[in-house]
Design a protein around this motif. Structure first.
Motif, PDB file in Angstrom:
ATOM      1  N   SER A  25       0.814  -1.207   0.000  1.00  0.00           N
ATOM      2  CA  SER A  25       0.000   0.000   0.000  1.00  0.00           C
ATOM      3  C   SER A  25       0.858   1.273   0.000  1.00  0.00           C
ATOM      4  CB  SER A  25      -0.955   0.008   1.188  1.00  0.00           C
ATOM      5  OG  SER A  25      -0.226   0.246   2.365  1.00  0.00           O
ATOM      6  N   THR A  26       2.121   1.179   0.423  1.00  0.00           N
ATOM      7  CA  THR A  26       2.964   2.372   0.396  1.00  0.00           C
ATOM      8  C   THR A  26       3.823   2.426  -0.870  1.00  0.00           C
ATOM      9  OG1 THR A  26       4.696   1.259   1.630  1.00  0.00           O
ATOM     10  CG2 THR A  26       3.105   2.530   2.908  1.00  0.00           C
ATOM     11  N   SER A  27       3.739   1.391  -1.715  1.00  0.00           N
ATOM     12  CA  SER A  27       4.492   1.454  -2.965  1.00  0.00           C
ATOM     13  C   SER A  27       3.549   1.945  -4.060  1.00  0.00           C
ATOM     14  CB  SER A  27       5.091   0.088  -3.294  1.00  0.00           C
ATOM     15  OG  SER A  27       4.088  -0.788  -3.696  1.00  0.00           O
ATOM     16  N   PRO A  28       4.093   2.593  -5.086  1.00  0.00           N
ATOM     17  CA  PRO A  28       3.247   3.253  -6.075  1.00  0.00           C
ATOM     18  C   PRO A  28       2.323   2.295  -6.828  1.00  0.00           C
ATOM     19  CG  PRO A  28       5.593   3.483  -6.634  1.00  0.00           C
ATOM     20  CD  PRO A  28       5.526   2.814  -5.321  1.00  0.00           C
ATOM     21  N   SER A  29       1.090   2.721  -7.022  1.00  0.00           N
ATOM     22  CA  SER A  29       0.131   1.937  -7.800  1.00  0.00           C
ATOM     23  C   SER A  29       0.566   1.947  -9.269  1.00  0.00           C
ATOM     24  CB  SER A  29      -1.253   2.575  -7.679  1.00  0.00           C
ATOM     25  OG  SER A  29      -1.254   3.856  -8.280  1.00  0.00           O
ATOM     26  N   PRO A  30       0.088   0.947 -10.054  1.00  0.00           N
ATOM     27  CA  PRO A  30       0.417   0.948 -11.488  1.00  0.00           C
ATOM     28  C   PRO A  30       0.023   2.262 -12.169  1.00  0.00           C
ATOM     29  CG  PRO A  30      -0.638  -1.119 -10.862  1.00  0.00           C
ATOM     30  CD  PRO A  30      -0.707  -0.215  -9.658  1.00  0.00           C
ATOM     31  N   LEU A  31      -1.096   2.846 -11.744  1.00  0.00           N
ATOM     32  CA  LEU A  31      -1.547   4.089 -12.382  1.00  0.00           C
ATOM     33  C   LEU A  31      -0.594   5.252 -12.060  1.00  0.00           C
ATOM     34  CD1 LEU A  31      -3.712   5.381 -14.161  1.00  0.00           C
ATOM     35  CD2 LEU A  31      -5.087   5.789 -12.108  1.00  0.00           C
ATOM     36  N   ILE A  32      -0.084   5.295 -10.826  1.00  0.00           N
ATOM     37  CA  ILE A  32       0.891   6.338 -10.473  1.00  0.00           C
ATOM     38  C   ILE A  32       2.155   6.165 -11.306  1.00  0.00           C
ATOM     39  CG2 ILE A  32       2.466   7.140  -8.648  1.00  0.00           C
ATOM     40  CD1 ILE A  32       0.217   6.880  -6.657  1.00  0.00           C
ATOM     41  N   LYS A  33       2.629   4.921 -11.417  1.00  0.00           N
ATOM     42  CA  LYS A  33       3.824   4.674 -12.235  1.00  0.00           C
ATOM     43  C   LYS A  33       3.561   5.084 -13.678  1.00  0.00           C
ATOM     44  CE  LYS A  33       5.889   0.839  -9.680  1.00  0.00           C
ATOM     45  NZ  LYS A  33       5.928  -0.625  -9.665  1.00  0.00           N
ATOM     46  N   ASP A  34       2.368   4.791 -14.140  1.00  0.00           N
ATOM     47  CA  ASP A  34       1.994   5.113 -15.513  1.00  0.00           C
ATOM     48  C   ASP A  34       2.025   6.627 -15.768  1.00  0.00           C
ATOM     49  OD1 ASP A  34       0.619   4.457 -18.147  1.00  0.00           O
ATOM     50  OD2 ASP A  34      -0.856   5.766 -17.212  1.00  0.00           O
ATOM     51  N   VAL A  35       1.391   7.417 -14.888  1.00  0.00           N
ATOM     52  CA  VAL A  35       1.340   8.863 -15.162  1.00  0.00           C
ATOM     53  C   VAL A  35       2.715   9.511 -14.972  1.00  0.00           C
ATOM     54  CG1 VAL A  35      -1.142   9.124 -14.735  1.00  0.00           C
ATOM     55  CG2 VAL A  35       0.464   9.480 -12.833  1.00  0.00           C
ATOM     56  N   CYS A  36       3.491   9.009 -14.019  1.00  0.00           N
ATOM     57  CA  CYS A  36       4.843   9.559 -13.835  1.00  0.00           C
ATOM     58  C   CYS A  36       5.733   9.192 -15.021  1.00  0.00           C
ATOM     59  CB  CYS A  36       5.464   9.043 -12.523  1.00  0.00           C
ATOM     60  SG  CYS A  36       4.743   9.796 -11.045  1.00  0.00           S
ATOM     61  N   GLY A  37       5.632   7.948 -15.481  1.00  0.00           N
ATOM     62  CA  GLY A  37       6.442   7.499 -16.615  1.00  0.00           C
ATOM     63  C   GLY A  37       6.078   8.264 -17.881  1.00  0.00           C
ATOM     64  N   SER A  38       4.797   8.450 -18.097  1.00  0.00           N
ATOM     65  CA  SER A  38       4.332   9.148 -19.286  1.00  0.00           C
ATOM     66  C   SER A  38       4.799  10.611 -19.268  1.00  0.00           C
ATOM     67  CB  SER A  38       2.807   9.062 -19.350  1.00  0.00           C
ATOM     68  OG  SER A  38       2.292   9.938 -20.298  1.00  0.00           O
ATOM     69  N   THR A  39       4.754  11.246 -18.092  1.00  0.00           N
ATOM     70  CA  THR A  39       5.184  12.647 -17.990  1.00  0.00           C
ATOM     71  C   THR A  39       6.698  12.756 -18.174  1.00  0.00           C
ATOM     72  OG1 THR A  39       3.371  13.005 -16.418  1.00  0.00           O
ATOM     73  CG2 THR A  39       5.033  14.739 -16.560  1.00  0.00           C
ATOM     74  N   ALA A  40       7.424  11.774 -17.646  1.00  0.00           N
ATOM     75  CA  ALA A  40       8.887  11.799 -17.758  1.00  0.00           C
ATOM     76  C   ALA A  40       9.338  11.683 -19.215  1.00  0.00           C
ATOM     77  CB  ALA A  40       9.497  10.678 -16.922  1.00  0.00           C
ATOM     78  N   LYS A  41       8.513  11.070 -20.049  1.00  0.00           N
ATOM     79  CA  LYS A  41       8.860  10.976 -21.469  1.00  0.00           C
ATOM     80  C   LYS A  41       8.820  12.349 -22.123  1.00  0.00           C
ATOM     81  CE  LYS A  41       7.463   6.297 -22.485  1.00  0.00           C
ATOM     82  NZ  LYS A  41       6.173   5.621 -22.664  1.00  0.00           N
ATOM     83  N   GLU A  42       7.945  13.226 -21.617  1.00  0.00           N
ATOM     84  CA  GLU A  42       7.802  14.573 -22.184  1.00  0.00           C
ATOM     85  C   GLU A  42       8.767  15.554 -21.527  1.00  0.00           C
ATOM     86  OE1 GLU A  42       5.629  15.288 -24.661  1.00  0.00           O
ATOM     87  OE2 GLU A  42       5.008  13.188 -24.672  1.00  0.00           O
ATOM     88  N   ILE A  43       9.009  15.368 -20.227  1.00  0.00           N
ATOM     89  CA  ILE A  43       9.830  16.324 -19.474  1.00  0.00           C
ATOM     90  C   ILE A  43      11.039  15.589 -18.929  1.00  0.00           C
ATOM     91  CG2 ILE A  43       9.862  17.890 -17.487  1.00  0.00           C
ATOM     92  CD1 ILE A  43       6.807  18.197 -17.945  1.00  0.00           C
ATOM     93  N   LYS A  44      12.178  15.834 -19.568  1.00  0.00           N
ATOM     94  CA  LYS A  44      13.382  15.063 -19.235  1.00  0.00           C
ATOM     95  C   LYS A  44      13.840  15.291 -17.791  1.00  0.00           C
ATOM     96  CE  LYS A  44      13.660  12.988 -23.080  1.00  0.00           C
ATOM     97  NZ  LYS A  44      12.365  12.322 -22.947  1.00  0.00           N
ATOM     98  N   ALA A  45      13.593  16.494 -17.263  1.00  0.00           N
ATOM     99  CA  ALA A  45      14.075  16.809 -15.910  1.00  0.00           C
ATOM    100  C   ALA A  45      13.262  16.105 -14.828  1.00  0.00           C
ATOM    101  CB  ALA A  45      14.048  18.316 -15.688  1.00  0.00           C
ATOM    102  N   LEU A  46      12.127  15.508 -15.218  1.00  0.00           N
ATOM    103  CA  LEU A  46      11.286  14.864 -14.217  1.00  0.00           C
ATOM    104  C   LEU A  46      11.760  13.428 -13.954  1.00  0.00           C
ATOM    105  CD1 LEU A  46       7.551  15.258 -13.753  1.00  0.00           C
ATOM    106  CD2 LEU A  46       8.397  12.942 -13.971  1.00  0.00           C
ATOM    107  N   ASP A  47      12.076  13.155 -12.704  1.00  0.00           N
ATOM    108  CA  ASP A  47      12.525  11.821 -12.313  1.00  0.00           C
ATOM    109  C   ASP A  47      11.294  10.985 -11.940  1.00  0.00           C
ATOM    110  OD1 ASP A  47      13.337   9.565 -10.906  1.00  0.00           O
ATOM    111  OD2 ASP A  47      15.073  10.573 -10.029  1.00  0.00           O
ATOM    112  N   PRO A  48      10.991   9.938 -12.746  1.00  0.00           N
ATOM    113  CA  PRO A  48       9.754   9.187 -12.491  1.00  0.00           C
ATOM    114  C   PRO A  48       9.721   8.544 -11.099  1.00  0.00           C
ATOM    115  CG  PRO A  48      11.112   8.090 -14.155  1.00  0.00           C
ATOM    116  CD  PRO A  48      11.733   9.439 -13.909  1.00  0.00           C
ATOM    117  N   LYS A  49      10.892   8.242 -10.553  1.00  0.00           N
ATOM    118  CA  LYS A  49      10.931   7.616  -9.235  1.00  0.00           C
ATOM    119  C   LYS A  49      10.562   8.615  -8.134  1.00  0.00           C
ATOM    120  CE  LYS A  49      13.601   4.385  -6.685  1.00  0.00           C
ATOM    121  NZ  LYS A  49      14.786   4.681  -5.880  1.00  0.00           N
ATOM    122  N   ILE A  50      11.133   9.809  -8.214  1.00  0.00           N
ATOM    123  CA  ILE A  50      10.792  10.857  -7.238  1.00  0.00           C
ATOM    124  C   ILE A  50       9.323  11.232  -7.391  1.00  0.00           C
ATOM    125  CG2 ILE A  50      11.197  13.283  -6.616  1.00  0.00           C
ATOM    126  CD1 ILE A  50      14.155  12.828  -7.298  1.00  0.00           C
TER     127      ILE A  50
END
Ligand SMILES: *[C@@H]1O[C@H](CO)[C@@H](O)[C@H](O)[C@H]1NC(C)=O
Length: 193
Positions: free
Chosen positions: A28-53
């Motif tokens: 429950s404290t690890s990221p849901s698939p949907l959170i990983k999905d939106v962070c990963g998708s945004t990181a593809k557009e914005i290089k400075a965004l670290d998907p893990k953070i």
């Protein structure tokens, strides 16, 4: 002898049941698939965004964790941004009421106060627009909300050499929410299709 073997098997079984039963709490404290999905998708557009953070930050927002699709995720992100901006703004306004503030510090606080106010207006508009299915207008308002307004505050901090970690943490969060929010709303299927 057989009894001994059975009880050892029993203990092993109970021990592994105990270990297994503790896994859902960790999950429950690890990221849901949907959170990983939106962070990963945004990181593809914005290089400075670290998907893990990104994922680590979003996991601390219960409404974002609870989101189950891109629409409810968009709404949750905007609400989390509005809530954080409102709280950071009241912190700033409390400081502004103090007597004898140094002019530089007062200037920074005023810039941030105005920035959070405008961020709030833009994100409240965007929230209404997402709920109405007006995704194009919503992405415009999100972009307007998190770029210039937060820049104003952040630039004031650095130009006046003021350090305030509560404000900086708030700004980092609001920019992240803005970037992920923009990307997520941008992925929603437009009515025109
Ligand atoms: C805004 O969010 C960031 C990241 O979760 C957090 O560090 C900060 O404390 C929040 N600000 C307020 C006032 O809640």
């Amino acid at each position: 002898m057989a009894g001994g073997a059975v009880s050892i098997a029993m203990i092993t079984f109970l021990a592994s049941a105990l270990v297994l039963s503790s896994i859902p709490e960790v999950a429950s404290t690890s990221p849901s698939p949907l959170i990983k999905d939106v962070c990963g998708s945004t990181a593809k557009e914005i290089k400075a965004l670290d998907p893990k953070i990104c994922a680590e930050t979003l996991v601390s927002e219960p409404r974002v964790v609870a989101a189950s699709n891109l629409v409810s995720m968009s709404i949750a992100l905007l609400e989390a941004g509005i809530s954080n901006a409102t709280k950071t703004r009241s912190y700033v306004q409390k400081l502004l009421k103090r007597r004898g503030l140094k002019p530089d510090y007062k200037y920074v606080l005023q810039q941030c106060d105005g920035g959070y106010e405008n961020f709030g207006w833009s994100f409240v508009s965007a929230l209404g627009e997402v709920k109405e299915g007006e995704y194009d207008t919503a992405t415009y308002d999100i972009k307007v909300g998190y770029t210039d307004n937060i820049d104003e505050c952040q630039n004031a901090l650095s130009s006046k050499n003021v350090r305030d970690y509560a404000i900086s943490r708030g700004n980092d969060f609001l920019v992240l929410i803005g970037e992920v929010g923009f990307n997520t709303v941008n992925r929603l299927p437009s009515d025109y299709l």
